[in-house]
Scaffold this motif. Structure first.
Motif, PDB file in Angstrom:
ATOM      1  N   ARG A 260      -4.130 -12.714   0.290  1.00 62.63           N
ATOM      2  CA  ARG A 260      -3.912 -13.134   1.675  1.00 62.63           C
ATOM      3  C   ARG A 260      -2.433 -13.302   2.007  1.00 62.63           C
ATOM      4  NH1 ARG A 260      -8.558 -14.684   4.248  1.00 62.63           N
ATOM      5  NH2 ARG A 260     -10.327 -15.287   2.906  1.00 62.63           N
ATOM      6  N   ARG A 261      -2.121 -13.003   3.255  1.00 59.42           N
ATOM      7  CA  ARG A 261      -0.797 -13.278   3.791  1.00 59.42           C
ATOM      8  C   ARG A 261      -0.752 -14.718   4.293  1.00 59.42           C
ATOM      9  NH1 ARG A 261       0.036  -8.332   7.984  1.00 59.42           N
ATOM     10  NH2 ARG A 261      -1.130  -9.807   9.264  1.00 59.42           N
ATOM     11  N   PRO A 262       0.441 -15.228   4.636  1.00 61.50           N
ATOM     12  CA  PRO A 262       0.529 -16.604   5.133  1.00 61.50           C
ATOM     13  C   PRO A 262      -0.267 -16.847   6.419  1.00 61.50           C
ATOM     14  CG  PRO A 262       2.689 -15.855   4.422  1.00 61.50           C
ATOM     15  CD  PRO A 262       1.786 -14.656   4.377  1.00 61.50           C
ATOM     16  N   ASP A 263      -0.509 -15.787   7.212  1.00 62.25           N
ATOM     17  CA  ASP A 263      -1.276 -15.970   8.444  1.00 62.25           C
ATOM     18  C   ASP A 263      -2.787 -16.020   8.196  1.00 62.25           C
ATOM     19  OD1 ASP A 263      -1.901 -13.325   7.890  1.00 62.25           O
ATOM     20  OD2 ASP A 263      -0.930 -12.493   9.683  1.00 62.25           O
ATOM     21  N   GLY A 264      -3.191 -15.932   6.925  1.00 62.25           N
ATOM     22  CA  GLY A 264      -4.592 -16.011   6.571  1.00 62.25           C
ATOM     23  C   GLY A 264      -5.302 -14.675   6.498  1.00 62.25           C
ATOM     24  N   ASN A 265      -4.700 -13.630   7.031  1.00 59.97           N
ATOM     25  CA  ASN A 265      -5.323 -12.317   6.998  1.00 59.97           C
ATOM     26  C   ASN A 265      -5.264 -11.725   5.590  1.00 59.97           C
ATOM     27  OD1 ASN A 265      -6.131 -11.973   9.737  1.00 59.97           O
ATOM     28  ND2 ASN A 265      -3.984 -11.612  10.298  1.00 59.97           N
ATOM     29  N   VAL A 266      -6.298 -10.967   5.231  1.00 65.22           N
ATOM     30  CA  VAL A 266      -6.369 -10.344   3.910  1.00 65.22           C
ATOM     31  C   VAL A 266      -5.575  -9.042   3.918  1.00 65.22           C
ATOM     32  CG1 VAL A 266      -7.892  -9.331   2.173  1.00 65.22           C
ATOM     33  CG2 VAL A 266      -8.607 -11.374   3.432  1.00 65.22           C
ATOM     34  N   ALA A 267      -4.596  -8.962   3.037  1.00 67.30           N
ATOM     35  CA  ALA A 267      -3.799  -7.742   2.909  1.00 67.30           C
ATOM     36  C   ALA A 267      -4.477  -6.739   1.991  1.00 67.30           C
ATOM     37  CB  ALA A 267      -2.406  -8.068   2.384  1.00 67.30           C
ATOM     38  N   ALA A 268      -5.108  -7.232   0.916  1.00 68.66           N
ATOM     39  CA  ALA A 268      -5.786  -6.354  -0.027  1.00 68.66           C
ATOM     40  C   ALA A 268      -7.039  -7.044  -0.544  1.00 68.66           C
ATOM     41  CB  ALA A 268      -4.864  -5.982  -1.182  1.00 68.66           C
ATOM     42  N   LEU A 269      -8.087  -6.265  -0.721  1.00 68.40           N
ATOM     43  CA  LEU A 269      -9.355  -6.772  -1.246  1.00 68.40           C
ATOM     44  C   LEU A 269      -9.698  -5.974  -2.492  1.00 68.40           C
ATOM     45  CD1 LEU A 269     -11.929  -8.528  -0.939  1.00 68.40           C
ATOM     46  CD2 LEU A 269     -12.887  -6.658   0.445  1.00 68.40           C
ATOM     47  N   ALA A 270      -9.823  -6.663  -3.632  1.00 67.59           N
ATOM     48  CA  ALA A 270     -10.057  -5.979  -4.897  1.00 67.59           C
ATOM     49  C   ALA A 270     -11.415  -6.353  -5.476  1.00 67.59           C
ATOM     50  CB  ALA A 270      -8.965  -6.334  -5.898  1.00 67.59           C
ATOM     51  N   THR A 271     -12.071  -5.375  -6.074  1.00 67.51           N
ATOM     52  CA  THR A 271     -13.265  -5.585  -6.883  1.00 67.51           C
ATOM     53  C   THR A 271     -12.892  -5.248  -8.319  1.00 67.51           C
ATOM     54  OG1 THR A 271     -14.693  -4.912  -5.046  1.00 67.51           O
ATOM     55  CG2 THR A 271     -15.673  -4.973  -7.236  1.00 67.51           C
ATOM     56  N   VAL A 272     -12.993  -6.230  -9.212  1.00 64.33           N
ATOM     57  CA  VAL A 272     -12.565  -6.052 -10.598  1.00 64.33           C
ATOM     58  C   VAL A 272     -13.772  -6.252 -11.506  1.00 64.33           C
ATOM     59  CG1 VAL A 272     -10.891  -6.730 -12.357  1.00 64.33           C
ATOM     60  CG2 VAL A 272     -10.326  -7.020  -9.931  1.00 64.33           C
ATOM     61  N   ASN A 273     -14.079  -5.244 -12.308  1.00 65.29           N
ATOM     62  CA  ASN A 273     -15.236  -5.272 -13.192  1.00 65.29           C
ATOM     63  C   ASN A 273     -14.798  -5.370 -14.652  1.00 65.29           C
ATOM     64  OD1 ASN A 273     -17.061  -4.743 -10.959  1.00 65.29           O
ATOM     65  ND2 ASN A 273     -16.270  -2.662 -11.003  1.00 65.29           N
ATOM     66  N   PHE A 274     -15.553  -6.124 -15.448  1.00 65.56           N
ATOM     67  CA  PHE A 274     -15.234  -6.344 -16.852  1.00 65.56           C
ATOM     68  C   PHE A 274     -16.389  -5.885 -17.733  1.00 65.56           C
ATOM     69  CE2 PHE A 274     -12.713  -9.272 -14.451  1.00 65.56           C
ATOM     70  CZ  PHE A 274     -11.541  -9.461 -15.171  1.00 65.56           C
ATOM     71  N   GLY A 275     -16.026  -5.382 -18.915  1.00 63.99           N
ATOM     72  CA  GLY A 275     -17.007  -5.011 -19.923  1.00 63.99           C
ATOM     73  C   GLY A 275     -16.452  -5.305 -21.304  1.00 63.99           C
ATOM     74  N   PRO A 276     -17.180  -4.952 -22.355  1.00 68.98           N
ATOM     75  CA  PRO A 276     -16.693  -5.198 -23.706  1.00 68.98           C
ATOM     76  C   PRO A 276     -15.345  -4.530 -23.970  1.00 68.98           C
ATOM     77  CG  PRO A 276     -19.012  -4.594 -23.740  1.00 68.98           C
ATOM     78  CD  PRO A 276     -18.518  -4.352 -22.347  1.00 68.98           C
ATOM     79  N   VAL A 277     -14.521  -5.175 -24.781  1.00 70.04           N
ATOM     80  CA  VAL A 277     -13.208  -4.633 -25.114  1.00 70.04           C
ATOM     81  C   VAL A 277     -13.366  -3.304 -25.817  1.00 70.04           C
ATOM     82  CG1 VAL A 277     -11.127  -5.007 -26.483  1.00 70.04           C
ATOM     83  CG2 VAL A 277     -12.193  -6.927 -25.268  1.00 70.04           C
ATOM     84  N   ALA A 278     -12.595  -2.293 -25.361  1.00 74.85           N
ATOM     85  CA  ALA A 278     -12.662  -0.968 -25.981  1.00 74.85           C
ATOM     86  C   ALA A 278     -12.066  -1.009 -27.382  1.00 74.85           C
ATOM     87  CB  ALA A 278     -11.899   0.055 -25.133  1.00 74.85           C
ATOM     88  N   ALA A 279     -12.635  -0.232 -28.274  1.00 74.88           N
ATOM     89  CA  ALA A 279     -12.138  -0.195 -29.658  1.00 74.88           C
ATOM     90  C   ALA A 279     -10.802   0.517 -29.712  1.00 74.88           C
ATOM     91  CB  ALA A 279     -13.151   0.534 -30.542  1.00 74.88           C
ATOM     92  N   SER A 280      -9.884  -0.049 -30.507  1.00 70.18           N
ATOM     93  CA  SER A 280      -8.596   0.603 -30.723  1.00 70.18           C
ATOM     94  C   SER A 280      -8.791   1.807 -31.619  1.00 70.18           C
ATOM     95  CB  SER A 280      -7.607  -0.374 -31.360  1.00 70.18           C
ATOM     96  OG  SER A 280      -7.400  -1.491 -30.518  1.00 70.18           O
TER      97      SER A 280
END
Length: 276
Positions: free
Chosen positions: A254-274
């Motif tokens: 959010r910016r200081p005026d309350g408006n959303v500048a960016a909206l992210a969807t972040v998904n997690f799963g098991p750590v990938a094997a090295s």
């Protein structure tokens, strides 16, 4: 069934303006055409978060420079381009050993109003770190400011969190930063790759992924409004799901005026094997 592709400016050269984010993350040699853009990024301590873990969100800056650069090359005369969406899926773990990463991409669709580019980021030995898509919209103007092109790396930053000036709330559910010039793009707004990176850092801290054996598996960021230099950006996280093998987080920048500048969807799963 075949999918139609429109890309009428395959000979257009990809523009590259190295601003503060690209210089800090050692993104270089971005070039080519809309049909085949390439570039490099050197890894090192600068890709680590404040816990010493390589931050895959930094690849958002690399992708924005390479893939969005290809989309920008499609713009009609008198227009520039702004990223409206960046999506990435992550594979092999991000190294931090000083090795080079290689980006490649191309435009799959373009018209007089927008363009779509796809691409991948790989290690020198061919391991795929990420694949993704970026979408750009063409707008009036050609914002190239010499002061941004001359931005220097910050040698005193201990990692990307320190360089960003990102501060986390004690409960880990919110984060904030001041949009200083070194995190902006040529139009003097917060760099799209920076908002991508900040969203990943905020989501990871909120879900406490490191302690749960989880890592970011994919992300999509929608760029809704500009975040001008000199203003603050607050990142609010909403945990949609948190389990043993998966998690999902929404991040609203959010910016200081309350408006959303960016909206992210972040998904997690098991750590990938090295690589063994």
């Amino acid at each position: 069934m075949s999918v139609g592709v429109t890309a009428t400016q395959e000979s257009a050269s990809v523009p590259y303006i190295a601003c503060g984010p690209e210089r800090f993350l050692h993104v270089e040699e971005i070039g080519g055409t809309t049909a085949a853009v390439t570039g490099t990024m050197r890894t090192g301590p600068w890709v680590r978060d404040d816990r010493g873990t390589p931050c895959v969100g930094t690849l958002g800056v690399f992708a924005d420079a390479a893939w969005a650069g290809a989309a920008t090359a499609c713009r009609p005369s008198g227009l520039w381009s702004v990223s409206t969406e960046l999506s990435m899926s992550f594979g092999a773990p991000l190294p931090d050993d000083g090795s080079l990463l290689f980006a490649a991409g191309s435009v799959t669709y373009q018209d007089g109003h927008s363009a779509i580019a796809i691409g991948a980021v790989r290690t020198a030995d061919g391991r795929c770190l990420a694949v993704g898509t970026t979408r750009a919209r063409f707008v009036p103007g050609n914002p190239i400011f010499p002061s941004h092109a001359d931005a220097a790396r910050d040698p005193v930053a201990s990692g990307v969190v320190d360089w960003l000036g990102l501060e986390f709330a004690p409960d880990g559910q919110t984060a904030g930063l001041l949009a200083r010039e070194h995190v902006t793009n040529p139009a003097a707004n917060v760099h799209g790759g920076v908002l991508f990176c900040v969203s990943e850092l905020a989501a990871t801290r909120a879900v406490d992924a490191e302690g749960r054996g989880l890592a970011v598996s994919s992300m999509t960021v929608l760029y809704l409004r500009r975040a001008p230099v000199g203003e603050g950006v607050s990142c609010e996280t909403e945990i949609v799901h948190r389990g043993r093998t998966a998690a999902g987080v929404l991040v609203r920048c959010r910016r200081p005026d309350g408006n959303v500048a960016a909206l992210a969807t972040v998904n997690f799963g098991p750590v990938a094997a090295s690589k063994g």
